[in-house]
Design a protein around this motif. Structure first.
Motif, PDB file in Angstrom:
ATOM      1  N   GLY A  61       0.815  -1.205   0.000  1.00 22.09           N
ATOM      2  CA  GLY A  61       0.000   0.000   0.000  1.00 22.09           C
ATOM      3  C   GLY A  61       0.854   1.262   0.000  1.00 22.09           C
ATOM      4  N   ILE A  62       1.946   1.222   0.757  1.00 25.35           N
ATOM      5  CA  ILE A  62       2.859   2.367   0.770  1.00 25.35           C
ATOM      6  C   ILE A  62       3.468   2.568  -0.614  1.00 25.35           C
ATOM      7  CG2 ILE A  62       5.039   3.238   1.723  1.00 25.35           C
ATOM      8  CD1 ILE A  62       4.310   1.735   4.333  1.00 25.35           C
ATOM      9  N   ALA A  63       3.815   1.468  -1.268  1.00 23.48           N
ATOM     10  CA  ALA A  63       4.383   1.553  -2.621  1.00 23.48           C
ATOM     11  C   ALA A  63       3.376   2.163  -3.595  1.00 23.48           C
ATOM     12  CB  ALA A  63       4.799   0.162  -3.101  1.00 23.48           C
ATOM     13  N   GLU A  64       2.101   1.795  -3.464  1.00 19.41           N
ATOM     14  CA  GLU A  64       1.067   2.367  -4.334  1.00 19.41           C
ATOM     15  C   GLU A  64       0.891   3.866  -4.057  1.00 19.41           C
ATOM     16  OE1 GLU A  64      -1.071   0.895  -6.849  1.00 19.41           O
ATOM     17  OE2 GLU A  64       0.641  -0.469  -6.751  1.00 19.41           O
ATOM     18  N   PHE A  65       0.968   4.234  -2.799  1.00 14.53           N
ATOM     19  CA  PHE A  65       0.849   5.655  -2.437  1.00 14.53           C
ATOM     20  C   PHE A  65       1.982   6.477  -3.057  1.00 14.53           C
ATOM     21  CE2 PHE A  65       2.246   9.162   0.238  1.00 14.53           C
ATOM     22  CZ  PHE A  65       1.085   9.900   0.395  1.00 14.53           C
ATOM     23  N   ILE A  66       3.213   6.030  -2.860  1.00 19.84           N
ATOM     24  CA  ILE A  66       4.374   6.757  -3.365  1.00 19.84           C
ATOM     25  C   ILE A  66       4.355   6.805  -4.895  1.00 19.84           C
ATOM     26  CG2 ILE A  66       6.891   6.746  -3.549  1.00 19.84           C
ATOM     27  CD1 ILE A  66       5.842   7.639  -0.826  1.00 19.84           C
ATOM     28  N   ALA A  67       4.016   5.682  -5.527  1.00 23.73           N
ATOM     29  CA  ALA A  67       4.002   5.633  -6.991  1.00 23.73           C
ATOM     30  C   ALA A  67       2.960   6.592  -7.562  1.00 23.73           C
ATOM     31  CB  ALA A  67       3.737   4.209  -7.464  1.00 23.73           C
ATOM     32  N   TRP A 121       3.762  11.399 -23.465  1.00 23.08           N
ATOM     33  CA  TRP A 121       4.987  10.688 -23.083  1.00 23.08           C
ATOM     34  C   TRP A 121       5.217  10.737 -21.579  1.00 23.08           C
ATOM     35  CZ3 TRP A 121       7.055   7.007 -25.488  1.00 23.08           C
ATOM     36  CH2 TRP A 121       7.204   6.990 -26.871  1.00 23.08           C
ATOM     37  N   ALA A 122       4.866  11.864 -20.950  1.00 22.47           N
ATOM     38  CA  ALA A 122       5.038  11.980 -19.501  1.00 22.47           C
ATOM     39  C   ALA A 122       4.173  10.948 -18.776  1.00 22.47           C
ATOM     40  CB  ALA A 122       4.684  13.392 -19.032  1.00 22.47           C
ATOM     41  N   PHE A 123       2.924  10.819 -19.204  1.00 25.60           N
ATOM     42  CA  PHE A 123       2.029   9.846 -18.572  1.00 25.60           C
ATOM     43  C   PHE A 123       2.497   8.414 -18.857  1.00 25.60           C
ATOM     44  CE2 PHE A 123      -0.786  13.468 -18.196  1.00 25.60           C
ATOM     45  CZ  PHE A 123      -1.522  13.187 -17.057  1.00 25.60           C
ATOM     46  N   GLY A 124       2.768   8.121 -20.121  1.00 26.35           N
ATOM     47  CA  GLY A 124       3.198   6.770 -20.465  1.00 26.35           C
ATOM     48  C   GLY A 124       4.548   6.421 -19.882  1.00 26.35           C
ATOM     49  N   GLY A 125       5.479   7.373 -19.928  1.00 24.87           N
ATOM     50  CA  GLY A 125       6.813   7.114 -19.399  1.00 24.87           C
ATOM     51  C   GLY A 125       6.826   6.905 -17.904  1.00 24.87           C
ATOM     52  N   MET A 126       6.023   7.672 -17.183  1.00 25.33           N
ATOM     53  CA  MET A 126       5.962   7.502 -15.732  1.00 25.33           C
ATOM     54  C   MET A 126       5.332   6.165 -15.354  1.00 25.33           C
ATOM     55  SD  MET A 126       7.517   9.659 -13.942  1.00 25.33           S
ATOM     56  CE  MET A 126       6.851   9.345 -12.309  1.00 25.33           C
ATOM     57  N   ILE A 127       4.312   5.758 -16.093  1.00 26.08           N
ATOM     58  CA  ILE A 127       3.723   4.442 -15.818  1.00 26.08           C
ATOM     59  C   ILE A 127       4.750   3.345 -16.065  1.00 26.08           C
ATOM     60  CG2 ILE A 127       2.061   2.739 -16.690  1.00 26.08           C
ATOM     61  CD1 ILE A 127       0.857   4.739 -14.755  1.00 26.08           C
TER      62      ILE A 127
END
Length: 284
Positions: free
Chosen positions: A53-59, A91-97
């Motif tokens: 859950g912490i990983a999902e929050f930070i991501a 690209w920002a959205f795709g690259g960050m994912i």
């Protein structure tokens, strides 16, 4: 010399090549994973559950931080030719994912999106407990990420829409809903395909780095639907921007960015389970 020739002969026959390397699965086994229980009380006492859950929050925090900042940078310029433009936003959205799924896949599965978590829940890959926990952490991370961006420049943030998703002029709410459904279907279907153990075993000659096709799918969907809705396909992303921007117009359209992604995710889960998973597995 005779012994050496014998060793070579035995070595050549010890690992006979059934098919040309790289053209088909060799001896890869596949075992169907059992469906995840609807509710797993043991998860609540496991550190790995809370760590996920912490990983999902930070991501999700980092996802909103980078992407909304990119949107603000494009909006600030008097000419998109001077900035990364719409393609750069995509690209920002795709690259960050791509980057964030790569970083968190081994911890939480790298969902970073309530619609993805919901689709995996319908496919019985995550429990109801994890579904609720992940969605809460994703939404909190998104709110914090958008809040930090607003802290850098409140006037610019409010004047440029705060990166909030709305149905743009020239399109109806039905258009926006349809774009969100289809866009999320593309994303969640790609997630299922890229992480499917059955497909990986059957098509082992295709090395798949799962975050890459997922990130690329997000990039392509943004290219197609930014002009329509700004591209949500992620309820947490839409909620975080809407709460921090807090504009009446954004809230009027906000339901689209929950209903659309959840319907799209449900359709992708149904299609994958009924059609794709029905393909018989044949090990070479």
């Amino acid at each position: 010399m005779e012994h050496r020739e014998e060793d070579v002969r035995l070595g050549a026959n010890k690992f006979p090549e059934k098919q040309a390397i790289g053209t088909a699965a060799q001896d890869k086994d596949y075992t169907e994973a059992p469906p995840t229980a609807l509710f797993e009380p043991s998860e609540l006492s496991s550190w790995s559950f809370y760590r996920a859950g912490i990983a999902e929050f930070i991501a999700t925090f980092l996802f909103l931080y980078i992407t909304i900042l990119t949107v603000m940078g494009v909006s600030k310029s008097d000419s998109k030719c001077k900035t990364v433009g719409i393609q750069g936003i995509a690209w920002a959205f795709g690259g960050m994912i791509f980057a964030l799924v790569y970083c968190t896949a081994g911890i939480s599965g790298g969902h970073i999106n309530p619609a993805v978590t919901f689709g995996l829940f319908l496919a019985r890959k995550v429990s109801l407990t994890r579904l609720v926990y992940y969605i809460v952490m994703q939404c909190l991370g998104a709110i914090c990420g958008a809040g930090v961006v607003k802290g850098f420049g409140k006037t610019l943030y409010n004047s440029k829409g705060g990166g909030a998703n709305v149905v743009n002029p020239g399109y109806t709410k039905g258009d926006g809903l349809g774009a969100e459904i289809v866009g999320t279907f593309v994303l969640v279907y790609t997630v299922f395909s890229a992480t499917d153990a059955k497909r990986n075993a059957r098509d082992s000659h295709v090395p798949v780095l799962a975050p890459l096709p997922i990130g690329f799918a997000v990039f392509l969907v943004h290219l197609a639907t930014i002009p329509i809705t700004g591209t949500g396909i992620n309820p947490a992303r839409s909620l975080g921007a809407a709460i921090i921007y807090n504009n009446e117009h954004a809230w009027n359209d906000h339901w689209i960015f929950w209903v659309g992604p959840f319907v799209g995710a449900a359709l992708a889960a149904l299609y994958h389970q009924v059609v794709i998973r029905a393909i018989p597995f044949k090990s070479s």
